[in-house]
Design a protein around this motif. Structure first.
Motif, PDB file in Angstrom:
ATOM      1  N   TYR A   1       0.836  -1.196   0.000  1.00  0.00           N
ATOM      2  CA  TYR A   1       0.000   0.000   0.000  1.00  0.00           C
ATOM      3  C   TYR A   1       0.873   1.249   0.000  1.00  0.00           C
ATOM      4  O   TYR A   1       1.877   1.298   0.713  1.00  0.00           O
ATOM      5  N   CYS A   2       0.473   2.240  -0.753  1.00  0.00           N
ATOM      6  CA  CYS A   2       1.107   3.539  -0.582  1.00  0.00           C
ATOM      7  C   CYS A   2       0.175   4.429   0.227  1.00  0.00           C
ATOM      8  O   CYS A   2      -1.039   4.208   0.268  1.00  0.00           O
ATOM      9  N   ALA A   3       0.756   5.415   0.887  1.00  0.00           N
ATOM     10  CA  ALA A   3      -0.003   6.270   1.779  1.00  0.00           C
ATOM     11  C   ALA A   3       0.604   7.662   1.795  1.00  0.00           C
ATOM     12  O   ALA A   3       1.804   7.826   1.568  1.00  0.00           O
ATOM     13  N   ALA A   4      -0.232   8.639   2.089  1.00  0.00           N
ATOM     14  CA  ALA A   4       0.194  10.042   2.133  1.00  0.00           C
ATOM     15  C   ALA A   4      -0.009  10.593   3.529  1.00  0.00           C
ATOM     16  O   ALA A   4      -1.053  10.362   4.150  1.00  0.00           O
TER      17      ALA A   4
ATOM     18  N   LEU B   1      -0.958   5.055  11.527  1.00  0.00           N
ATOM     19  CA  LEU B   1      -1.944   6.032  11.978  1.00  0.00           C
ATOM     20  C   LEU B   1      -1.559   7.470  11.609  1.00  0.00           C
ATOM     21  O   LEU B   1      -2.411   8.365  11.634  1.00  0.00           O
ATOM     22  N   SER B   2      -0.304   7.683  11.257  1.00  0.00           N
ATOM     23  CA  SER B   2       0.157   9.021  10.887  1.00  0.00           C
ATOM     24  C   SER B   2      -0.164   9.387   9.452  1.00  0.00           C
ATOM     25  O   SER B   2       0.070  10.519   9.036  1.00  0.00           O
ATOM     26  N   TYR B   3      -0.683   8.437   8.705  1.00  0.00           N
ATOM     27  CA  TYR B   3      -0.959   8.649   7.287  1.00  0.00           C
ATOM     28  C   TYR B   3      -2.442   8.906   7.075  1.00  0.00           C
ATOM     29  O   TYR B   3      -3.294   8.217   7.626  1.00  0.00           O
ATOM     30  N   ASP B   4      -2.720   9.898   6.253  1.00  0.00           N
ATOM     31  CA  ASP B   4      -4.097  10.380   6.072  1.00  0.00           C
ATOM     32  C   ASP B   4      -4.834   9.682   4.938  1.00  0.00           C
ATOM     33  O   ASP B   4      -6.057   9.531   4.997  1.00  0.00           O
ATOM     34  N   TYR B   5      -4.116   9.306   3.898  1.00  0.00           N
ATOM     35  CA  TYR B   5      -4.757   8.722   2.714  1.00  0.00           C
ATOM     36  C   TYR B   5      -4.027   7.446   2.325  1.00  0.00           C
ATOM     37  O   TYR B   5      -2.797   7.370   2.430  1.00  0.00           O
ATOM     38  N   TRP B   6      -4.806   6.498   1.822  1.00  0.00           N
ATOM     39  CA  TRP B   6      -4.278   5.186   1.467  1.00  0.00           C
ATOM     40  C   TRP B   6      -4.804   4.754   0.100  1.00  0.00           C
ATOM     41  O   TRP B   6      -5.949   5.067  -0.268  1.00  0.00           O
TER      42      TRP B   6
END
Length: 124
Positions: A95-98, A109-114
């Motif tokens: 998964y990538c996350a922003a 939990l620090s990532y807003d979008y997945w």
């Protein structure tokens, strides 16, 4: 808001390579730190790599250090994960996350979008 779409997963033999891509939509992509995570069946999601908004700082899990490389192209709104010397234990959904946090973290939990994830299977 940022939407993320991963691609590039597949089946590869141990020792082989894959390059994952994560394409983002939204005008503020360059202001987000980006991360890659993975989740194997029956296991928790784990951190793989992260990169700062500028690309100037990168972070890796010990298990992939020296084999994986994260990079980003803000003009193309894309982040990449080059995976070399793949092992069977790298098999997982990636998964990538922003994250809007300035310094990339290893905590999901620090990532807003997945993104939705892409399957990587390494055969031994």
């Amino acid at each position: 808001q940022v939407q993320l779409v991963e691609s590039g997963g597949g089946l590869v033999q141990a020792g082989g390579s894959l390059r994952l891509s994560c394409a983002a939509s939204g005008r503020t992509f360059s202001s987000y730190a980006m991360g890659w995570f993975r989740q194997a069946p029956g296991k928790e999601r784990e951190f793989v790599a992260a990169i700062s908004w500028s690309g100037g700082s990168t972070y890796y899990a010990d298990s992939v250090k020296g084999r994986f490389t994260i990079s980003r192209d803000n003009a193309r709104k894309t982040v990449y994960l080059q995976m070399n010397s793949l092992k069977s234990e790298d098999t997982a959904v990636y998964y990538c996350a922003a994250s809007s946090i300035v310094v990339p973290t290893t905590t999901p939990l620090s990532y807003d979008y997945w993104g939705q994830g892409t399957q990587v299977t390494v055969s031994s």
